[in-house]
Design a protein around this motif. Structure first.
Motif, PDB file in Angstrom:
ATOM      1  N   VAL A   1       0.832  -1.200   0.000  1.00 50.59           N
ATOM      2  CA  VAL A   1       0.000   0.000   0.000  1.00 50.59           C
ATOM      3  C   VAL A   1       0.870   1.255   0.000  1.00 50.59           C
ATOM      4  O   VAL A   1       0.603   2.223  -0.731  1.00 50.59           O
ATOM      5  CB  VAL A   1      -0.966  -0.009   1.206  1.00 50.59           C
ATOM      6  N   LEU A   2       1.909   1.260   0.817  1.00 46.85           N
ATOM      7  CA  LEU A   2       2.795   2.418   0.862  1.00 46.85           C
ATOM      8  C   LEU A   2       3.526   2.615  -0.465  1.00 46.85           C
ATOM      9  O   LEU A   2       3.794   3.751  -0.872  1.00 46.85           O
ATOM     10  CB  LEU A   2       3.804   2.275   2.006  1.00 46.85           C
ATOM     11  N   ARG A   3       3.847   1.547  -1.137  1.00 45.09           N
ATOM     12  CA  ARG A   3       4.456   1.674  -2.463  1.00 45.09           C
ATOM     13  C   ARG A   3       3.504   2.375  -3.413  1.00 45.09           C
ATOM     14  O   ARG A   3       3.900   3.276  -4.166  1.00 45.09           O
ATOM     15  CB  ARG A   3       4.813   0.293  -3.022  1.00 45.09           C
ATOM     16  N   GLN A   4       2.239   1.986  -3.377  1.00 40.59           N
ATOM     17  CA  GLN A   4       1.269   2.547  -4.311  1.00 40.59           C
ATOM     18  C   GLN A   4       0.899   3.985  -3.961  1.00 40.59           C
ATOM     19  O   GLN A   4       1.053   4.893  -4.778  1.00 40.59           O
ATOM     20  CB  GLN A   4       0.008   1.678  -4.332  1.00 40.59           C
ATOM     21  N   GLU A   5       0.390   4.190  -2.748  1.00 37.28           N
ATOM     22  CA  GLU A   5      -0.209   5.500  -2.464  1.00 37.28           C
ATOM     23  C   GLU A   5       0.796   6.541  -1.991  1.00 37.28           C
ATOM     24  O   GLU A   5       0.533   7.740  -2.087  1.00 37.28           O
ATOM     25  CB  GLU A   5      -1.361   5.362  -1.456  1.00 37.28           C
ATOM     26  N   ALA A   6       1.951   6.117  -1.470  1.00 37.20           N
ATOM     27  CA  ALA A   6       2.968   7.073  -1.029  1.00 37.20           C
ATOM     28  C   ALA A   6       4.187   7.090  -1.933  1.00 37.20           C
ATOM     29  O   ALA A   6       5.024   7.986  -1.817  1.00 37.20           O
ATOM     30  CB  ALA A   6       3.396   6.768   0.406  1.00 37.20           C
ATOM     31  N   GLY A   7       4.330   6.095  -2.821  1.00 38.26           N
ATOM     32  CA  GLY A   7       5.496   6.018  -3.681  1.00 38.26           C
ATOM     33  C   GLY A   7       6.753   5.603  -2.945  1.00 38.26           C
ATOM     34  O   GLY A   7       7.866   5.866  -3.403  1.00 38.26           O
ATOM     35  N   PHE A   8       6.608   4.916  -1.812  1.00 39.38           N
ATOM     36  CA  PHE A   8       7.760   4.556  -0.989  1.00 39.38           C
ATOM     37  C   PHE A   8       8.455   3.302  -1.521  1.00 39.38           C
ATOM     38  O   PHE A   8       7.802   2.274  -1.725  1.00 39.38           O
ATOM     39  CB  PHE A   8       7.327   4.265   0.449  1.00 39.38           C
ATOM     40  N   PRO A   9       9.758   3.343  -1.694  1.00 39.65           N
ATOM     41  CA  PRO A   9      10.519   2.106  -1.866  1.00 39.65           C
ATOM     42  C   PRO A   9      10.399   1.250  -0.600  1.00 39.65           C
ATOM     43  O   PRO A   9      10.016   1.740   0.474  1.00 39.65           O
ATOM     44  CB  PRO A   9      11.955   2.585  -2.063  1.00 39.65           C
ATOM     45  N   ARG A  10      10.754  -0.015  -0.719  1.00 37.52           N
ATOM     46  CA  ARG A  10      10.577  -0.950   0.388  1.00 37.52           C
ATOM     47  C   ARG A  10      11.289  -0.469   1.655  1.00 37.52           C
ATOM     48  O   ARG A  10      10.758  -0.584   2.757  1.00 37.52           O
ATOM     49  CB  ARG A  10      11.088  -2.334  -0.006  1.00 37.52           C
ATOM     50  N   ARG A  11      12.501   0.088   1.502  1.00 34.27           N
ATOM     51  CA  ARG A  11      13.242   0.526   2.678  1.00 34.27           C
ATOM     52  C   ARG A  11      12.475   1.579   3.466  1.00 34.27           C
ATOM     53  O   ARG A  11      12.370   1.506   4.706  1.00 34.27           O
ATOM     54  CB  ARG A  11      14.609   1.074   2.261  1.00 34.27           C
ATOM     55  N   ASP A  12      11.929   2.572   2.768  1.00 29.49           N
ATOM     56  CA  ASP A  12      11.155   3.611   3.450  1.00 29.49           C
ATOM     57  C   ASP A  12       9.874   3.040   4.049  1.00 29.49           C
ATOM     58  O   ASP A  12       9.459   3.431   5.149  1.00 29.49           O
ATOM     59  CB  ASP A  12      10.817   4.738   2.476  1.00 29.49           C
TER      60      ASP A  12
ATOM     61  N   ALA B   1      19.543  11.952   4.727  1.00 27.20           N
ATOM     62  CA  ALA B   1      18.611  12.967   5.223  1.00 27.20           C
ATOM     63  C   ALA B   1      18.087  13.870   4.118  1.00 27.20           C
ATOM     64  O   ALA B   1      17.003  14.439   4.239  1.00 27.20           O
ATOM     65  CB  ALA B   1      19.288  13.815   6.296  1.00 27.20           C
ATOM     66  N   GLY B   2      18.826  13.998   3.046  1.00 29.58           N
ATOM     67  CA  GLY B   2      18.361  14.859   1.970  1.00 29.58           C
ATOM     68  C   GLY B   2      17.431  14.175   0.997  1.00 29.58           C
ATOM     69  O   GLY B   2      16.560  14.826   0.401  1.00 29.58           O
ATOM     70  N   PHE B   3      17.554  12.840   0.861  1.00 33.22           N
ATOM     71  CA  PHE B   3      16.878  12.191  -0.262  1.00 33.22           C
ATOM     72  C   PHE B   3      15.953  11.036   0.109  1.00 33.22           C
ATOM     73  O   PHE B   3      15.232  10.550  -0.763  1.00 33.22           O
ATOM     74  CB  PHE B   3      17.928  11.729  -1.274  1.00 33.22           C
ATOM     75  N   ARG B   4      15.946  10.576   1.351  1.00 31.15           N
ATOM     76  CA  ARG B   4      14.987   9.530   1.704  1.00 31.15           C
ATOM     77  C   ARG B   4      13.568  10.083   1.567  1.00 31.15           C
ATOM     78  O   ARG B   4      13.340  11.283   1.746  1.00 31.15           O
ATOM     79  CB  ARG B   4      15.239   8.997   3.115  1.00 31.15           C
ATOM     80  N   LYS B   5      12.651   9.202   1.250  1.00 31.50           N
ATOM     81  CA  LYS B   5      11.258   9.608   0.984  1.00 31.50           C
ATOM     82  C   LYS B   5      11.200  10.716  -0.071  1.00 31.50           C
ATOM     83  O   LYS B   5      10.341  11.589  -0.030  1.00 31.50           O
ATOM     84  CB  LYS B   5      10.552  10.049   2.261  1.00 31.50           C
ATOM     85  N   ALA B   6      12.137  10.677  -1.010  1.00 28.61           N
ATOM     86  CA  ALA B   6      12.215  11.655  -2.100  1.00 28.61           C
ATOM     87  C   ALA B   6      12.276  13.092  -1.586  1.00 28.61           C
ATOM     88  O   ALA B   6      11.780  14.026  -2.219  1.00 28.61           O
ATOM     89  CB  ALA B   6      11.043  11.487  -3.062  1.00 28.61           C
ATOM     90  N   GLY B   7      12.924  13.267  -0.443  1.00 32.58           N
ATOM     91  CA  GLY B   7      13.068  14.610   0.114  1.00 32.58           C
ATOM     92  C   GLY B   7      11.792  15.192   0.665  1.00 32.58           C
ATOM     93  O   GLY B   7      11.743  16.382   0.988  1.00 32.58           O
TER      94      GLY B   7
END
Length: 484
Positions: free
Chosen positions: A96-107, A284-290
């Protein structure tokens, strides 16, 4: 109680995020599509309530609060069970997080683990929530009088939450509110509704009584309806400073907690250990696409190190895999929407037009903005004075430590700042002089442990998250005196 998963009926073969009102999953008056953030295609539908449904939800929540007989121990047990239920749903939540938040598995896994921890911390706080003894006999004429305080819940708490941390930020509002004995009406972001539904399912499965936990999907209109409900006694909001001002003005004398905008700075002094600092800076700058309020937007580097930092960061950022969050190698996924990606792209272009150098970066593809590193950004451009909320970092030199402190304090925001230095005097100077809610020495501004107080100053808001602190924001101290 209806089957906890009944709200996930499909419409046009897509999962559906229904409303949790008075302990029942219900349809709204209409539905809207929620997009897969990478593919930009509908991934699910969210039900939107009508005005009467919002009123009925708050009324039921107030009724449930008045009828609530859960002891602090009971509340702690339920929250501990909810943490276990969340962990059982990890596979669902990652998808779900991949789809609706665009999160890679790590995030996604980071969100799940921290959310469960936040529920467990809140369970501990539920069990130990207490007042204090007041030394009444220390005042003249009060011999024989005993005084103490107790903490009592406020009533109905409205939690209005963002898309960028759709599990853990939600947990930091919902779990302490329930731990304190309140009822909660949750309005998650329309970008990320399903994670909140799953969280609510876990709480119901853990034993939260009907009505104490509600979910209403919607946009600004639904938030406005919640603000017009006098039964709501507390509003917990994370989002933009502009929206925070509107909520605060409409809340009146009711209590609020605001976690608002930021331009996060990180300072690298000339004695910093770059081997330790730079990997943390990149994360810190780029996780969760900033898309974190404390994502490093401006990296201040003492001039003696500027060339080396530019060289080393250029290599590290260029190596970040980006794109499809379904690919386990991906570190930087899409931002929340194509419109947001276009805005970020335009800000980069404006900075370059004013003389900025692009050290790393490439062309936007749909909602994916490649990790971007810039130098010589004009402070008058949007990237220099507004929150970008995307995978963009700007390097800027400074000469004296006082200059770096002044630059951080010169913004209207004050959420958190990281400082890398081996000098204790500089660390303490930063702690005393930076006008921010958190100062992290040899860590980045994104350094957050869920048990610590978290919040900002100035236009970054007020109030503190962290279960120990939030539970006190969401309860009231009552004085009791006895004349023996």
């Amino acid at each position: 109680m209806a089957d906890a998963a009944a709200h996930r009926q499909t419409s046009a073969k897509l999962p559906s995020c229904r409303l949790l009102i008075a302990g029942e999953w219900s349809d709204g008056e209409r539905t809207v599509a929620v997009l897969d953030k990478y593919r930009l295609a509908p991934a699910m539908h969210a039900h939107l309530p009508g005005r009467d449904q919002v009123r009925a939800c708050v009324t039921a929540a107030e009724r449930a609060f008045q009828a609530n007989t859960l002891s602090p121990y009971d509340r702690g047990v339920i929250l501990d069970r909810a943490a276990v239920e969340l962990e059982k749903r990890a596979a669902d939540l990652v998808e779900v997080l991949r789809q609706e938040a665009g999160f890679p598995r790590r995030d996604a896994m980071g969100e799940i683990q921290r959310c469960a921890a936040t529920f467990r911390l809140s369970a501990e706080e539920a069990r130990r929530l207490a007042g204090e003894v007041v030394p009444m006999e220390g005042a003249a004429g009060q011999k024989g009088r005993i005084g103490f305080t107790i903490r009592v819940p406020l009533g109905v708490v409205a939690a209005i939450t963002p898309f960028n941390a759709p599990l853990n930020t939600v947990a930091h509002k919902v779990a302490p509110a329930l731990a304190a004995g309140n009822a909660v009406v949750l309005k998650p972001s329309l970008h990320t509704p399903m994670t909140s539904c799953i969280m609510a399912e876990c709480l119901v499965a853990a034993g939260v009584p009907p009505g104490l936990m509600s979910v209403l999907h919607g946009d600004a209109e639904v938030a406005d309806w919640l603000l017009s409900e006098p039964a709501v006694q507390f509003y917990a909001f994370t989002g933009s400073t502009e929206v925070g001002r509107i909520i605060q003005s409409k809340a009146g004398l009711r209590r609020t907690q605001m976690e608002l905008g930021s331009i996060a700075h990180c300072v690298i002094c000339d004695d910093a250990d770059l081997d330790a600092a730079l990997p943390k800076v990149v994360n810190a700058g780029f996780r969760k696409a900033g898309q974190v309020c404390t994502s490093i937007q401006v990296l201040l580097v003492q001039r003696a190190l500027i060339d080396e930092v530019e060289r080393r960061l250029t290599k590290l950022v260029a190596e970040l895999p980006y794109g499809d969050p379904a690919d386990d190698r991906t570190v930087v996924g899409p931002v929340v929407s194509e419109a947001a990606a276009r805005r970020i792209e335009s800000w980069i272009a404006q900075a370059e037009q004013k003389g900025a150098r692009r050290l790393v970066g490439g062309e936007r593809r749909d909602a994916v903005v490649p990790p971007t590193l810039l130098a010589d950004v004009d402070r008058a451009t949007p990237l220099g004075c507004q929150e970008v909320f995307g995978p963009v970092m700007c390097i800027a030199p400074f000469d004296t430590f006082e200059e770096a402190v002044a630059r951080v304090n010169d913004t209207p925001y004050g959420l958190a700042t990281g400082i890398f230095t081996k000098r204790l005097d500089k660390a303490l100077q930063a702690a005393r002089q930076l006008q921010v809610g958190g100062v992290h020495i040899n860590e980045t501004p994104s350094s957050r442990v869920d048990l610590m107080p978290y919040g900002g100053s100035k236009d970054s808001g007020f109030g503190r998250e962290g279960p120990h602190y939030a539970i006190r924001e969401m309860s009231e101290e009552r004085i009791i005196t006895i004349l023996a």
